[in-house]
Design a protein around this motif. Structure first.
Motif, mmCIF file in Angstrom:
data_model
loop_
_atom_site.group_PDB
_atom_site.id
_atom_site.type_symbol
_atom_site.label_atom_id
_atom_site.label_comp_id
_atom_site.label_asym_id
_atom_site.label_seq_id
_atom_site.Cartn_x
_atom_site.Cartn_y
_atom_site.Cartn_z
ATOM 1 N N PRO A 1 41.733 43.981 41.924
ATOM 2 C CA PRO A 1 41.253 42.731 42.512
ATOM 3 C C PRO A 1 39.980 42.240 41.828
ATOM 4 O O PRO A 1 39.215 43.036 41.264
ATOM 5 C CB PRO A 1 40.980 43.110 43.974
ATOM 6 C CG PRO A 1 41.867 44.283 44.230
ATOM 7 C CD PRO A 1 41.915 45.035 42.929
ATOM 8 N N PRO A 2 39.733 40.924 41.855
ATOM 9 C CA PRO A 2 38.599 40.343 41.128
ATOM 10 C C PRO A 2 37.249 40.944 41.486
ATOM 11 O O PRO A 2 36.362 41.027 40.638
ATOM 12 C CB PRO A 2 38.663 38.864 41.517
ATOM 13 C CG PRO A 2 40.077 38.626 41.891
ATOM 14 C CD PRO A 2 40.555 39.890 42.516
ATOM 15 N N TYR A 3 37.068 41.389 42.747
ATOM 16 C CA TYR A 3 35.741 41.861 43.120
ATOM 17 C C TYR A 3 35.342 43.129 42.386
ATOM 18 O O TYR A 3 34.160 43.472 42.331
ATOM 19 C CB TYR A 3 35.636 42.067 44.631
ATOM 20 C CG TYR A 3 36.713 42.903 45.262
ATOM 21 C CD1 TYR A 3 36.715 44.293 45.159
ATOM 22 C CD2 TYR A 3 37.749 42.287 45.985
ATOM 23 C CE1 TYR A 3 37.713 45.047 45.746
ATOM 24 C CE2 TYR A 3 38.754 43.037 46.571
ATOM 25 C CZ TYR A 3 38.728 44.418 46.455
ATOM 26 O OH TYR A 3 39.718 45.167 47.035
ATOM 27 N N TYR A 4 36.289 43.838 41.778
ATOM 28 C CA TYR A 4 35.927 45.011 40.994
ATOM 29 C C TYR A 4 35.234 44.623 39.693
ATOM 30 O O TYR A 4 34.629 45.456 39.032
ATOM 31 C CB TYR A 4 37.162 45.855 40.681
ATOM 32 C CG TYR A 4 37.604 46.703 41.847
ATOM 33 C CD1 TYR A 4 36.933 47.883 42.158
ATOM 34 C CD2 TYR A 4 38.675 46.323 42.639
ATOM 35 C CE1 TYR A 4 37.321 48.667 43.236
ATOM 36 C CE2 TYR A 4 39.078 47.097 43.721
ATOM 37 C CZ TYR A 4 38.396 48.264 44.014
ATOM 38 O OH TYR A 4 38.779 49.029 45.077
ATOM 39 N N ALA A 5 35.354 43.369 39.311
ATOM 40 C CA ALA A 5 34.698 42.911 38.093
ATOM 41 C C ALA A 5 33.203 42.701 38.296
ATOM 42 O O ALA A 5 32.471 42.497 37.337
ATOM 43 C CB ALA A 5 35.337 41.606 37.614
ATOM 44 N N TYR A 6 32.743 42.739 39.522
ATOM 45 C CA TYR A 6 31.332 42.474 39.815
ATOM 46 C C TYR A 6 30.607 43.764 40.169
ATOM 47 O O TYR A 6 30.025 43.907 41.237
ATOM 48 C CB TYR A 6 31.215 41.455 40.945
ATOM 49 C CG TYR A 6 31.776 40.113 40.579
ATOM 50 C CD1 TYR A 6 31.025 39.178 39.889
ATOM 51 C CD2 TYR A 6 33.094 39.780 40.899
ATOM 52 C CE1 TYR A 6 31.542 37.950 39.515
ATOM 53 C CE2 TYR A 6 33.635 38.559 40.548
ATOM 54 C CZ TYR A 6 32.841 37.648 39.854
ATOM 55 O OH TYR A 6 33.374 36.435 39.493
ATOM 56 N N GLY A 7 30.678 44.723 39.271
ATOM 57 C CA GLY A 7 29.889 45.929 39.415
ATOM 58 C C GLY A 7 30.497 47.017 40.263
ATOM 59 O O GLY A 7 29.890 48.075 40.440
ATOM 60 N N MET A 8 31.663 46.795 40.817
ATOM 61 C CA MET A 8 32.294 47.818 41.646
ATOM 62 C C MET A 8 33.286 48.615 40.811
ATOM 63 O O MET A 8 34.294 48.088 40.338
ATOM 64 C CB MET A 8 33.009 47.188 42.843
ATOM 65 C CG MET A 8 32.082 46.435 43.799
ATOM 66 S SD MET A 8 32.981 45.802 45.232
ATOM 67 C CE MET A 8 33.496 47.324 46.019
ATOM 68 N N ALA A 9 32.957 49.876 40.583
ATOM 69 C CA ALA A 9 33.826 50.725 39.772
ATOM 70 C C ALA A 9 35.112 51.045 40.524
ATOM 71 O O ALA A 9 35.122 51.163 41.749
ATOM 72 C CB ALA A 9 33.100 52.013 39.405
ATOM 73 N N LEU A 10 36.172 51.173 39.777
ATOM 74 C CA LEU A 10 37.467 51.502 40.364
ATOM 75 C C LEU A 10 37.612 53.019 40.410
ATOM 76 O O LEU A 10 37.662 53.687 39.374
ATOM 77 C CB LEU A 10 38.590 50.887 39.532
ATOM 78 C CG LEU A 10 39.996 50.918 40.128
ATOM 79 C CD1 LEU A 10 40.041 50.137 41.418
ATOM 80 C CD2 LEU A 10 41.000 50.351 39.134
ATOM 81 N N GLU A 11 37.640 53.566 41.606
ATOM 82 C CA GLU A 11 37.743 55.017 41.756
ATOM 83 C C GLU A 11 39.111 55.498 41.256
ATOM 84 O O GLU A 11 40.119 54.810 41.420
ATOM 85 C CB GLU A 11 37.559 55.409 43.217
ATOM 86 C CG GLU A 11 36.182 55.084 43.767
ATOM 87 C CD GLU A 11 36.044 55.512 45.208
ATOM 88 O OE1 GLU A 11 37.026 56.073 45.753
ATOM 89 O OE2 GLU A 11 34.970 55.282 45.792
ATOM 90 N N PRO A 12 39.150 56.695 40.657
ATOM 91 C CA PRO A 12 40.419 57.202 40.115
ATOM 92 C C PRO A 12 41.544 57.240 41.137
ATOM 93 O O PRO A 12 42.694 56.905 40.817
ATOM 94 C CB PRO A 12 40.044 58.615 39.643
ATOM 95 C CG PRO A 12 38.581 58.532 39.344
ATOM 96 C CD PRO A 12 38.011 57.581 40.358
ATOM 97 N N ALA A 13 41.231 57.643 42.378
ATOM 98 C CA ALA A 13 42.276 57.712 43.399
ATOM 99 C C ALA A 13 42.821 56.322 43.710
ATOM 100 O O ALA A 13 44.031 56.134 43.901
ATOM 101 C CB ALA A 13 41.727 58.369 44.661
ATOM 102 N N VAL A 14 41.920 55.342 43.751
ATOM 103 C CA VAL A 14 42.343 53.964 44.024
ATOM 104 C C VAL A 14 43.182 53.436 42.865
ATOM 105 O O VAL A 14 44.210 52.764 43.070
ATOM 106 C CB VAL A 14 41.122 53.060 44.256
ATOM 107 C CG1 VAL A 14 41.554 51.599 44.426
ATOM 108 C CG2 VAL A 14 40.337 53.520 45.469
#
Length: 302
Positions: free
Chosen positions: A202-215
């Motif tokens: 989702p776009p909000y991960y582009a604003y500094g939110m890292a994508l956790e491996p499990a996710v």
């Protein structure tokens, strides 16, 4: 009106390669080929010049399509080949000529040492406005499906399998025209079908939110499951087509360009927009058109 495969012909090596590709495709489909040449009149003062007047017009409207048709008939003696000369703006005339065709085939100049196409303004305009499938073929494209080079013809008992047909599929907005064209092309070639779907968080991960491996793993599973579900009815309709599903994180255009390296055909889509303003091709299709190393079919859909 009888079905046909139409080729935009201008006498260049690119359009001759397009005509040869169209001939092989027509044999697979049991259709005739029509070679269409468009003459765009020059302004009256220029038309008086010896190299731009009557002799040039006769060369373009008679000699080029006639010679191209003769070559195709020689190479494909069982193929029905016709020619047609049109007058007007090339892009508009070709779009109009494609309305009654199964597909329109155009040549596209290769980028030299860089893999891919150089799609001119006429080709882009045709792709943007034709509602029939448009195929772009490079001048360097070889007849891999039939291994036409003399001395390199394999045994009839063990014909080589052509490269896969690659389909770029957006499962968020599926349309029957796109997988229908790709599955049919793979079935006619007896080639595997490689379906590429690119997914992103989702776009909000582009604003500094890292994508956790499990996710990320869960998103990957969800994308793969959605792709399988989207292809399920087509697998049933074409049970003999070997399908390879690839749902990957990343740029769809880059994934398709990479997949084109060993492909016999790349199939991408273009959403139909009725406005006459703009190109309406889409960033993914635009990127694939310019950089894929295999012939590219652009299938218009609603």
């Amino acid at each position: 009106m009888p079905r046909t495969i139409t080729v935009g012909l201008d006498g260049s090596s690119e359009s001759r390669a397009a005509a040869e590709w169209a001939a092989r495709e027509a044999e697979l489909r049991g259709l005739p080929v029509k070679l269409v040449q468009v003459w765009e009149p020059v302004p009256e003062p220029m038309a008086q010049a010896p190299l731009l007047g009557t002799e040039t017009h006769q060369h373009w409207t008679e000699r080029i399509p006639r010679e191209s048709a003769d070559v195709l008939r020689l190479r494909h003696p069982d193929l029905e080949v016709s020619t047609e000369q049109l007058t007007g703006r090339p892009a508009e005339a070709l779009v109009d000529a494609a309305k009654d065709a199964d597909m329109l085939v155009l040549g596209s100049r290769g980028l030299g040492g860089i893999g891919g196409f150089l799609v001119g303004s006429v080709g882009l305009a045709v792709v943007a406005h034709s509602e029939r499938p448009v195929i772009l073929v490079r001048a360097a494209e070889q007849a891999d499906d039939k291994h036409e080079n003399e001395g390199d013809v394999p045994s009839a008992a063990t014909p080589p399998r052509p490269g896969p047909v690659v389909l770029g599929l957006d499962i968020g907005s599926p349309d029957e025209a796109l997988p229908g064209f790709a599955f049919d092309a793979a079935a006619r070639r007896n080639a595997p079908l490689r379906v590429v779907h690119a997914w992103n968080p989702p776009p909000y991960y582009a604003y500094g939110m890292a994508l956790e491996p499990a996710v990320e793993r869960e998103m990957a599973k969800g994308a793969a499951a959605a792709l399988t579900a989207a292809l399920s009815p087509w697998r049933k309709k074409y049970p003999d087509v070997e399908v390879v599903e690839q749902a990957h994180y990343g740029s769809p255009s880059l994934l398709l360009i990479d997949a084109s390296r060993d492909a016999s055909l790349v199939v991408v889509g273009r959403r139909i927009r009725r406005s006459s303003v703009g190109t309406h091709i889409g960033t993914v299709t635009h990127g694939v058109l310019h950089h894929a190393t295999a012939p590219v079919a652009v299938v218009a859909h609603d």
